[in-house]
Design an enzyme around this catalytic site. Structure first.
Site, PDB file in Angstrom:
ATOM      1  N   LYS A 170     -37.215   2.963 -83.915  1.00 19.79           N
ATOM      2  CA  LYS A 170     -38.016   3.513 -85.016  1.00 19.79           C
ATOM      3  C   LYS A 170     -38.774   2.331 -85.610  1.00 19.79           C
ATOM      4  CE  LYS A 170     -38.785   4.169 -89.031  1.00 19.79           C
ATOM      5  NZ  LYS A 170     -40.070   3.784 -89.648  1.00 19.79           N
ATOM      6  N   GLY A 201     -42.054   7.229 -87.127  1.00 23.93           N
ATOM      7  CA  GLY A 201     -42.045   8.271 -88.161  1.00 23.93           C
ATOM      8  C   GLY A 201     -41.570   7.677 -89.469  1.00 23.93           C
ATOM      9  N   GLY A 203     -39.549   6.331 -92.465  1.00 27.01           N
ATOM     10  CA  GLY A 203     -38.240   5.683 -92.572  1.00 27.01           C
ATOM     11  C   GLY A 203     -37.188   6.621 -93.128  1.00 27.01           C
ATOM     12  N   GLY A 207     -35.241   7.168 -89.953  1.00 28.81           N
ATOM     13  CA  GLY A 207     -34.244   6.117 -90.164  1.00 28.81           C
ATOM     14  C   GLY A 207     -32.909   6.714 -90.584  1.00 28.81           C
ATOM     15  N   GLU A 245     -30.740  -7.695 -90.878  1.00 31.18           N
ATOM     16  CA  GLU A 245     -31.565  -8.891 -91.122  1.00 31.18           C
ATOM     17  C   GLU A 245     -32.448  -8.559 -92.317  1.00 31.18           C
ATOM     18  OE1 GLU A 245     -31.382 -11.685 -89.609  1.00 31.18           O
ATOM     19  OE2 GLU A 245     -30.341 -11.218 -87.744  1.00 31.18           O
ATOM     20  N   CYS A 279     -39.892 -13.419 -93.662  1.00 24.22           N
ATOM     21  CA  CYS A 279     -38.583 -13.342 -94.324  1.00 24.22           C
ATOM     22  C   CYS A 279     -38.016 -14.729 -94.598  1.00 24.22           C
ATOM     23  CB  CYS A 279     -37.622 -12.493 -93.515  1.00 24.22           C
ATOM     24  SG  CYS A 279     -37.593 -12.927 -91.801  1.00 24.22           S
ATOM     25  N   GLU A 379     -37.954 -11.560-104.021  1.00 30.10           N
ATOM     26  CA  GLU A 379     -38.795 -11.794-102.851  1.00 30.10           C
ATOM     27  C   GLU A 379     -40.172 -11.193-103.108  1.00 30.10           C
ATOM     28  OE1 GLU A 379     -37.915  -9.681 -99.155  1.00 30.10           O
ATOM     29  OE2 GLU A 379     -37.997 -11.633 -98.180  1.00 30.10           O
TER      30      GLU A 379
HETATM   31  P1  NAP Z   1     -38.257  -1.713 -95.433  1.00 29.15           P
HETATM   32  O1  NAP Z   1     -38.965  -0.866 -96.409  1.00 29.15           O
HETATM   33  O2  NAP Z   1     -36.850  -2.021 -95.678  1.00 29.15           O
HETATM   34  O3  NAP Z   1     -38.453  -1.000 -94.023  1.00 29.15           O
HETATM   35  C1  NAP Z   1     -37.876  -1.460 -92.831  1.00 29.15           C
HETATM   36  C2  NAP Z   1     -37.721  -0.296 -91.876  1.00 29.15           C
HETATM   37  O4  NAP Z   1     -36.829   0.670 -92.434  1.00 29.15           O
HETATM   38  C3  NAP Z   1     -39.018   0.458 -91.610  1.00 29.15           C
HETATM   39  O5  NAP Z   1     -39.023   0.914 -90.275  1.00 29.15           O
HETATM   40  C4  NAP Z   1     -38.927   1.617 -92.576  1.00 29.15           C
HETATM   41  O6  NAP Z   1     -39.691   2.740 -92.200  1.00 29.15           O
HETATM   42  C5  NAP Z   1     -37.450   1.932 -92.515  1.00 29.15           C
HETATM   43  N1  NAP Z   1     -36.962   2.643 -93.694  1.00 29.15           N
HETATM   44  C6  NAP Z   1     -37.543   2.741 -94.925  1.00 29.15           C
HETATM   45  N2  NAP Z   1     -36.787   3.494 -95.736  1.00 29.15           N
HETATM   46  C7  NAP Z   1     -35.713   3.898 -95.016  1.00 29.15           C
HETATM   47  C8  NAP Z   1     -34.568   4.692 -95.295  1.00 29.15           C
HETATM   48  N3  NAP Z   1     -34.377   5.247 -96.508  1.00 29.15           N
HETATM   49  N4  NAP Z   1     -33.659   4.894 -94.325  1.00 29.15           N
HETATM   50  C9  NAP Z   1     -33.830   4.339 -93.114  1.00 29.15           C
HETATM   51  N5  NAP Z   1     -34.896   3.588 -92.778  1.00 29.15           N
HETATM   52  C10 NAP Z   1     -35.821   3.353 -93.718  1.00 29.15           C
HETATM   53  O7  NAP Z   1     -38.958  -3.118 -95.231  1.00 29.15           O
HETATM   54  P2  NAP Z   1     -40.491  -3.400 -94.962  1.00 29.15           P
HETATM   55  O8  NAP Z   1     -41.202  -2.989 -96.203  1.00 29.15           O
HETATM   56  O9  NAP Z   1     -40.935  -2.835 -93.672  1.00 29.15           O
HETATM   57  O10 NAP Z   1     -40.458  -4.984 -94.702  1.00 29.15           O
HETATM   58  C11 NAP Z   1     -40.385  -5.964 -95.705  1.00 29.15           C
HETATM   59  C12 NAP Z   1     -38.956  -6.446 -95.953  1.00 29.15           C
HETATM   60  O11 NAP Z   1     -38.268  -6.771 -94.746  1.00 29.15           O
HETATM   61  C13 NAP Z   1     -38.869  -7.702 -96.753  1.00 29.15           C
HETATM   62  O12 NAP Z   1     -37.877  -7.574 -97.729  1.00 29.15           O
HETATM   63  C14 NAP Z   1     -38.493  -8.786 -95.750  1.00 29.15           C
HETATM   64  O13 NAP Z   1     -37.873  -9.919 -96.224  1.00 29.15           O
HETATM   65  C15 NAP Z   1     -37.608  -8.046 -94.845  1.00 29.15           C
HETATM   66  N6  NAP Z   1     -37.546  -8.735 -93.537  1.00 29.15           N
HETATM   67  C16 NAP Z   1     -36.416  -9.402 -93.134  1.00 29.15           C
HETATM   68  C17 NAP Z   1     -36.369 -10.066 -91.926  1.00 29.15           C
HETATM   69  C18 NAP Z   1     -35.170 -10.797 -91.431  1.00 29.15           C
HETATM   70  O14 NAP Z   1     -35.083 -11.047 -90.240  1.00 29.15           O
HETATM   71  N7  NAP Z   1     -34.223 -11.170 -92.243  1.00 29.15           N
HETATM   72  C19 NAP Z   1     -37.470 -10.038 -91.107  1.00 29.15           C
HETATM   73  C20 NAP Z   1     -38.600  -9.376 -91.548  1.00 29.15           C
HETATM   74  C21 NAP Z   1     -38.615  -8.706 -92.749  1.00 29.15           C
HETATM   75  P3  NAP Z   1     -41.180   2.938 -92.799  1.00 29.15           P
HETATM   76  O15 NAP Z   1     -41.998   1.885 -92.195  1.00 29.15           O
HETATM   77  O16 NAP Z   1     -41.551   4.289 -92.335  1.00 29.15           O
HETATM   78  O17 NAP Z   1     -41.079   2.824 -94.288  1.00 29.15           O
END
Ligand code: NAP
Ligand code: MG
Length: 472
Positions: A170, A201, A203, A207, A245, A279, A379
């Protein structure tokens, strides 16, 4: 405009059960440049069923066979590097040369390294009368973010396939097109049906469906700490294995004997990389008070060399952010920093000159930041640096560790031994010592609320096994 109205399930491109298309915006022009299919929970169900069915045979293939498939995927990625880099630059805003190197080069390396590592790993161990065996975990759900979209996918999909697991992916909504290209490459590599499935699709819908699905054995998630914690909670109901992560608020610690020119350059590079949408971004610079004004001057003059602009212009060092809402969020943090009493010495919340279109934010520096301020704790995920002065080495370490996060950081000193000693006291999953380079074979992951589990290299591969012991 690219339109992908099918999703990839059980070895075929099929129509999802909804006609809805998700629009992808070019972050530099704000125009829709692609539309991709949107899966429903019903589609996710089908994908999990296909992955479960395929697991039986795939988990029994030889390591060599799986290694060859991964080598084919590597070749497919190599052949389409330019196209993938261009797509990701439009999606995320990364300058295109950096896209080639990091956004595509790194995931290509991950596939090739997993192709090699799986042939080297010992699958069996003998302990007295027991035969201890590594067994693939089963059906893996990979849920990934948009900032290094293909890299984060590869860090999960490559070791999962190598280990003998099957996968349901996903990808992030904001950057889903590159996942379709990878699915094409995987399809062309001829993997057996159901081994890899793509269900883009929302999240919240897809998700959560995967996190609660009884036939998913392992969730590998990269994204925000908030969503990661929610997923772990959902997964707990069925005792699913989870790897997370998550976010970071990493610190560059500059000791007073450091080469300031190198330290400032290294710290700024790791702050502004991918417009701060990283990140491991080093968004706090922790500096000796005695060197504060010299470091401020260096930071300001070097920040001026980070030309903001079109990711396809070779002069650009900082591209736009991924979306309007991310750019607005970062600008809100810049205003908050001013309200909190930090001193703005570069950039600001106004739009960079001549860049009215596109999700641009100026590289911005605050100094005299107190580590308790929100801009030092939360962050921001944009090109915003906080300079924080300290009076003793011990205080520098305490400030670096005064964070809910524990992902990365850096230490600079002209004495390598001293730098290593300080690095060991920083509670993060990785620390760069005097500019030590990123190593794609070293374990990558977080301490504290930056998550658990490790990705990349042999430690990353190990995450995809369960341990079974046979008493003989
Ligand atoms: P996010 O909102 O947490 O989304 C990550 C993934 O989860 C996306 O595919 C998202 O789908 C999905 N998702 C969203 N809400 C969900 C739910 N309620 N249940 C299950 N899945 C769900 O993060 P983002 O906005 O894409 O990315 C930014 C964040 O990621 C930052 O905080 C960054 O630090 C962190 N990050 C961490 C690392 C690491 O390796 N430590 C690497 C990169 C990024 P949608 O796209 O459809 O919303
Ligand atoms: Mg999000």
């Amino acid at each position: 405009m690219e339109v992908r109205d099918r999703i990839y399930i059980d070895g075929s491109w099929v129509k999802p059960s909804s006609d809805k298309l998700t629009q992808l915006f070019n972050s530099a022009t704000e125009e829709v440049f692609a539309q991709v299919a949107t899966s429903t929970p019903e589609d996710a169900d089908k994908a999990v069923a296909a992955a479960k069915k395929a697991f039986k045979d795939w988990s029994n293939t030889s390591k060599d066979e799986r290694s060859k498939y991964l080598a084919k995927i590597t070749e497919g990625l190599q052949a389409r590097t330019q196209e993938l880099a261009s797509v990701i630059s439009k999606e995320v805003g990364t300058p295109v040369t950096l896209s080639q190197l990091i956004q595509v080069g790194l995931p290509t390396t991950t596939f090739s390294s997993m192709s090699e590592l799986i042939t080297q790993i010992e699958m069996e161990d003998r302990i007295n009368n027991s035969l201890v065996i590594k067994q693939p975990r089963g059906v893996v759900a990979a849920i990934t973010p948009w900032n290094y979209p293909l890299h984060q996918i590869a860090a999960k999909v490559a070791p999962a396939l190598a280990a003998g697991c099957t996968v349901v992916l996903k990808p992030a909504g904001l950057a889903a097109l590159d996942a379709f290209l990878l699915a094409e490459i995987i399809d062309e590599a001829g993997l057996p049906a159901g081994v890899f499935n793509l269900v883009p699709g929302a999240g919240r819908e897809i998700g959560e469906k995967l996190a609660t699905h009884p036939d998913v054995d392992f969730i590998s998630f990269t994204g925000s700490t908030e969503v990661g914690s929610h997923i772990a909670e959902l997964a707990a109901k069925t005792i699913k294995r989870v790897a997370l992560e998550l976010g970071g608020k990493s610190a560059t610690v500059i000791l007073e004997d450091a080469d300031l020119s190198k330290a400032v350059s290294g710290g700024l590079f790791m702050c502004y990389l991918n417009s701060g949408q990283t990140c491991v971004a080093q968004t706090r610079m922790i500096v000796p008070r005695s060197k504060l004004s010299e470091i401020e001057e260096r930071v300001v003059s070097e920040t001026a060399t980070y030309t903001v602009g079109d990711p396809f212009d070779p002069m650009t060092r900082v591209g736009p952010l991924v979306s309007r809402s991310q750019a607005d969020r970062v600008k809100d943090y810049i205003r908050l920093g001013e309200q909190e009493g930090a001193k703005l010495i570069a950039g600001g919340a106004d739009t960079p000159e001549g860049l009215q279109k596109g999700y641009y934010v100026k590289p911005t520096v605050f100094t005299n930041v107190n580590n308790k301020m929100k801009i030092a704790q939360e962050e921001i995920f944009g090109p915003v640096l906080s300079i924080i002065p300290y009076d003793s080495e011990q205080e520098a370490i305490e400030i670096a560790n005064d964070s809910i996060y524990g992902l990365s950081g850096a230490v600079w000193s002209s004495d390598q031994e001293r730098a290593i000693k300080v690095a060991k006291q920083i509670r993060t999953g990785q620390v760069e010592v005097n500019g030590g380079m990123f190593n794609p074979l070293a374990p990558f992951g977080g301490f504290k609320q930056s998550g658990y589990g490790r990705e990349l290299g042999k430690y990353g591969l190990e995450e995809f096994f369960e341990i079974q012991s046979l008493q003989l």
